[in-house]
Design a protein around this motif. Structure first.
Motif, PDB file in Angstrom:
ATOM      1  N   GLN A 235       4.634 -19.841  21.045  1.00  0.00           N
ATOM      2  CA  GLN A 235       4.400 -20.244  19.658  1.00  0.00           C
ATOM      3  C   GLN A 235       2.937 -20.624  19.445  1.00  0.00           C
ATOM      4  O   GLN A 235       2.323 -20.239  18.453  1.00  0.00           O
ATOM      5  CB  GLN A 235       5.304 -21.435  19.312  1.00  0.00           C
ATOM      6  CG  GLN A 235       6.791 -21.145  19.347  1.00  0.00           C
ATOM      7  CD  GLN A 235       7.240 -20.271  18.188  1.00  0.00           C
ATOM      8  OE1 GLN A 235       6.730 -20.378  17.083  1.00  0.00           O
ATOM      9  NE2 GLN A 235       8.195 -19.405  18.446  1.00  0.00           N
TER      10      GLN A 235
ATOM     11  N   ALA B 197       0.509 -21.161  16.238  1.00  0.00           N
ATOM     12  CA  ALA B 197       1.056 -22.440  15.763  1.00  0.00           C
ATOM     13  C   ALA B 197       0.206 -23.582  16.314  1.00  0.00           C
ATOM     14  O   ALA B 197       0.600 -24.283  17.245  1.00  0.00           O
ATOM     15  CB  ALA B 197       2.510 -22.592  16.189  1.00  0.00           C
ATOM     16  N   THR B 198      -0.998 -23.757  15.737  1.00  0.00           N
ATOM     17  CA  THR B 198      -1.942 -24.745  16.258  1.00  0.00           C
ATOM     18  C   THR B 198      -2.374 -25.765  15.206  1.00  0.00           C
ATOM     19  O   THR B 198      -3.282 -26.551  15.449  1.00  0.00           O
ATOM     20  CB  THR B 198      -3.201 -24.041  16.810  1.00  0.00           C
ATOM     21  OG1 THR B 198      -3.781 -23.233  15.775  1.00  0.00           O
ATOM     22  CG2 THR B 198      -2.858 -23.173  18.000  1.00  0.00           C
ATOM     23  N   THR B 199      -1.740 -25.757  14.046  1.00  0.00           N
ATOM     24  CA  THR B 199      -2.101 -26.731  13.020  1.00  0.00           C
ATOM     25  C   THR B 199      -1.032 -27.809  12.918  1.00  0.00           C
ATOM     26  O   THR B 199       0.158 -27.558  13.150  1.00  0.00           O
ATOM     27  CB  THR B 199      -2.265 -26.050  11.652  1.00  0.00           C
ATOM     28  OG1 THR B 199      -1.050 -25.385  11.295  1.00  0.00           O
ATOM     29  CG2 THR B 199      -3.403 -25.045  11.688  1.00  0.00           C
ATOM     30  N   ARG B 200      -1.466 -29.005  12.556  1.00  0.00           N
ATOM     31  CA  ARG B 200      -0.538 -30.126  12.437  1.00  0.00           C
ATOM     32  C   ARG B 200       0.494 -29.834  11.358  1.00  0.00           C
ATOM     33  O   ARG B 200       0.156 -29.402  10.253  1.00  0.00           O
ATOM     34  CB  ARG B 200      -1.303 -31.404  12.093  1.00  0.00           C
ATOM     35  CG  ARG B 200      -0.426 -32.632  12.029  1.00  0.00           C
ATOM     36  CD  ARG B 200      -1.244 -33.903  11.981  1.00  0.00           C
ATOM     37  NE  ARG B 200      -2.175 -33.950  10.858  1.00  0.00           N
ATOM     38  CZ  ARG B 200      -2.854 -35.044  10.519  1.00  0.00           C
ATOM     39  NH1 ARG B 200      -2.709 -36.157  11.225  1.00  0.00           N
ATOM     40  NH2 ARG B 200      -3.689 -35.021   9.507  1.00  0.00           N
TER      41      ARG B 200
ATOM     42  N   SER C 102       2.754 -27.501  11.574  1.00  0.00           N
ATOM     43  CA  SER C 102       3.311 -26.154  11.707  1.00  0.00           C
ATOM     44  C   SER C 102       4.523 -26.209  12.621  1.00  0.00           C
ATOM     45  O   SER C 102       4.538 -26.898  13.636  1.00  0.00           O
ATOM     46  CB  SER C 102       2.261 -25.191  12.274  1.00  0.00           C
ATOM     47  OG  SER C 102       1.836 -25.603  13.556  1.00  0.00           O
ATOM     48  N   GLY C 103       5.551 -25.504  12.263  1.00  0.00           N
ATOM     49  CA  GLY C 103       6.768 -25.498  13.060  1.00  0.00           C
ATOM     50  C   GLY C 103       7.925 -24.933  12.282  1.00  0.00           C
ATOM     51  O   GLY C 103       7.777 -24.513  11.132  1.00  0.00           O
ATOM     52  N   VAL C 104       9.075 -24.909  12.909  1.00  0.00           N
ATOM     53  CA  VAL C 104      10.277 -24.351  12.297  1.00  0.00           C
ATOM     54  C   VAL C 104      11.457 -25.277  12.580  1.00  0.00           C
ATOM     55  O   VAL C 104      11.415 -26.102  13.500  1.00  0.00           O
ATOM     56  CB  VAL C 104      10.589 -22.943  12.845  1.00  0.00           C
ATOM     57  CG1 VAL C 104       9.508 -21.954  12.452  1.00  0.00           C
ATOM     58  CG2 VAL C 104      10.757 -22.972  14.363  1.00  0.00           C
TER      59      VAL C 104
ATOM     60  N   GLY D  36       7.842 -28.108  16.482  1.00  0.00           N
ATOM     61  CA  GLY D  36       6.471 -27.755  16.136  1.00  0.00           C
ATOM     62  C   GLY D  36       5.495 -28.868  16.442  1.00  0.00           C
ATOM     63  O   GLY D  36       5.740 -29.736  17.292  1.00  0.00           O
ATOM     64  N   ASN D  37       4.359 -28.859  15.725  1.00  0.00           N
ATOM     65  CA  ASN D  37       3.239 -29.742  16.017  1.00  0.00           C
ATOM     66  C   ASN D  37       3.284 -31.030  15.205  1.00  0.00           C
ATOM     67  O   ASN D  37       3.431 -31.005  13.985  1.00  0.00           O
ATOM     68  CB  ASN D  37       1.912 -29.031  15.691  1.00  0.00           C
ATOM     69  CG  ASN D  37       1.554 -28.003  16.746  1.00  0.00           C
ATOM     70  OD1 ASN D  37       1.509 -28.303  17.924  1.00  0.00           O
ATOM     71  ND2 ASN D  37       1.285 -26.778  16.319  1.00  0.00           N
TER      72      ASN D  37
END
Length: 417
Positions: free
Chosen positions: A212, A217-220, A222-224, A335-336
């Protein structure tokens, strides 16, 4: 069909202008056309095939890398004429101190030599008595050369070439191979660093989370949202152990405990998201239809491993280790989270909180593994569980039904490996 660089006088030689054209085409391929190829072993195979086609009689080639990996110190990629894949061998930490490594041309290059060359058809009494040379002669090879692949920041790796051509490599062959070294060093460093980035992420956040992150997916935030069976485990009385035991013994104890717990989780498809001091958080995504039963099998094997580990502790005069495991199921945000510059790729949500509360409850009810009714219903557990009734967990308005689980009911010893 004659070799383009055969020593026969009727054949064109590098000095006749043939190799410069081949060299340009091969360098263009190595620097440009391999851009979409992720794996250096595939590049090695294709490069050797192209060298053969260009008249360079390579019959064996190898790449030797020092890698940054939690388990392996190095790796060797070996190609032989006629093979469409390399043979990959990994070396554990400490292998660089073995006689096999110390008494080898590879060690010579890593230690600073710029070339090791040995013609194998004639045994030179003054040449180093490397066991490798005897192995190469037994394979019918006639010449061997090893060079450094110097990467940035002083990182040195090794490439070797051998031939089975009578008379070995001639000067033009050696010059042609040597021409490729700067490009091969650059191409191999890119692949090695890409692999290191993946290894680093897989080591610290797990294989699924690493994919991921590498996918962007490296921004605060971001996720699912995913459905998952959640497992939280904690070691008992770790504070007392860490206060009473020497530091190195505590680290050894933790590593043994985490091995016992982690290896079954990974074996059955779980993802360990983090180690939290003496605890761990893992999920089994419900996208896998067998996620819940896989989790139970993982716990069962972990319990067997802990039993074996505790038997060893008792033999050494130590107390057996206690642990608690809480299991729940539900939707989680995957996520993050974190600050603007420091992120943690993890799962959060009410389902995670319930699993954590169940782990805490194990201390009160004196059962090592507790399952929520929601998990039990979804898993469809056929073996008999101990119903501990309803318990009001901290942070919840309504009590939930709780079951104690023992791996014995799964007959885990009969589960296929």
């Amino acid at each position: 069909m004659q070799s383009l660089l055969d020593v026969n006088k009727s054949s064109p030689r590098a000095s006749d202008g043939v190799w410069p054209m081949q060299r340009s085409a091969l360098l263009d391929w190595l620097m440009i056309e391999t851009r979409e190829q992720r794996f250096i072993d595939n590049i090695l195979v294709e490069m050797c095939e192209k060298l053969e086609a260009a008249g360079i009689p390579v019959a064996r080639a190898s790449l030797h890398f020092r890698i940054q990996h939690p388990q392996w110190r190095g790796a060797r990629l070996l190609w032989r004429k006629g093979l469409t894949e390399t043979e990959i061998r990994t070396f554990e930490y400490g292998s660089e101190q073995t006689a096999e490594y110390l008494n080898s041309p590879i060690n010579d290059i890593v230690s600073g030599a710029n070339e090791v060359r040995q013609r194998l058809e004639v045994i030179d009494a003054n040449a180093p008595k490397y066991q490798l040379y005897d192995q190469l002669r037994a394979e019918g090879l006639t010449d061997y050369v090893a060079w450094p692949l110097d990467h940035t920041l002083g990182k040195r790796h090794v490439v070797t070439f051998s031939t089975d051509r009578r008379g070995g490599f001639d000067d033009e062959h050696i010059a042609a191979l040597s021409d490729l070294m700067p490009a091969l060093a650059l191409v191999s460093e890119i692949r090695l660093k890409n692999r290191f980035a993946r290894t680093l992420l897989e080591t610290y956040v797990g294989p699924h989370a690493s994919e991921q992150i590498l996918a962007g997916a490296t921004t605060r935030g971001s996720g699912v949202t995913v459905g998952a069976a959640i497992l939280i485990c904690d070691l008992r009385d770790f504070t007392g152990i860490s206060d009473a035991w020497p530091r190195d013994n505590v680290i050894e104890l933790l590593n043994g405990y985490f091995d016992a717990m982690s290896e079954p989780i990974e074996k059955y498809g779980g993802e360990i998201l983090k180690f939290m001091g003496d605890g761990l958080l893992a999920i089994f995504p419900l996208s896998n239809a067998t996620a819940c039963t896989d989790l139970l099998h993982a716990i069962s094997e972990a319990q067997l491993a802990m039993t074996a580990l505790n038997a060893e502790h008792v033999r050494e005069g130590r107390k057996p280790l206690g642990y608690g495991i809480g299991v729940h199921v539900g939707d989680v945000m995957y996520g993050n989270i974190g600050s603007r510059k420091r992120l943690d790729f993890t799962v959060i949500g009410p389902a995670v909180n319930i699993a954590s509360r169940l782990e805490t409850l194990t201390k009160q009810v004196h059962r090592p593994v507790l399952l929520s009714k929601a998990f039990v219903d979804l898993a469809g557990v056929e073996c008999e569980l101990e119903n501990l009734g309803s318990h009001l967990l901290r942070g919840l308005d309504e009590p939930i039904d709780v079951f104690a689980f023992s791996g014995d009911c799964l007959n885990v010893g009969q589960i296929p490996a």
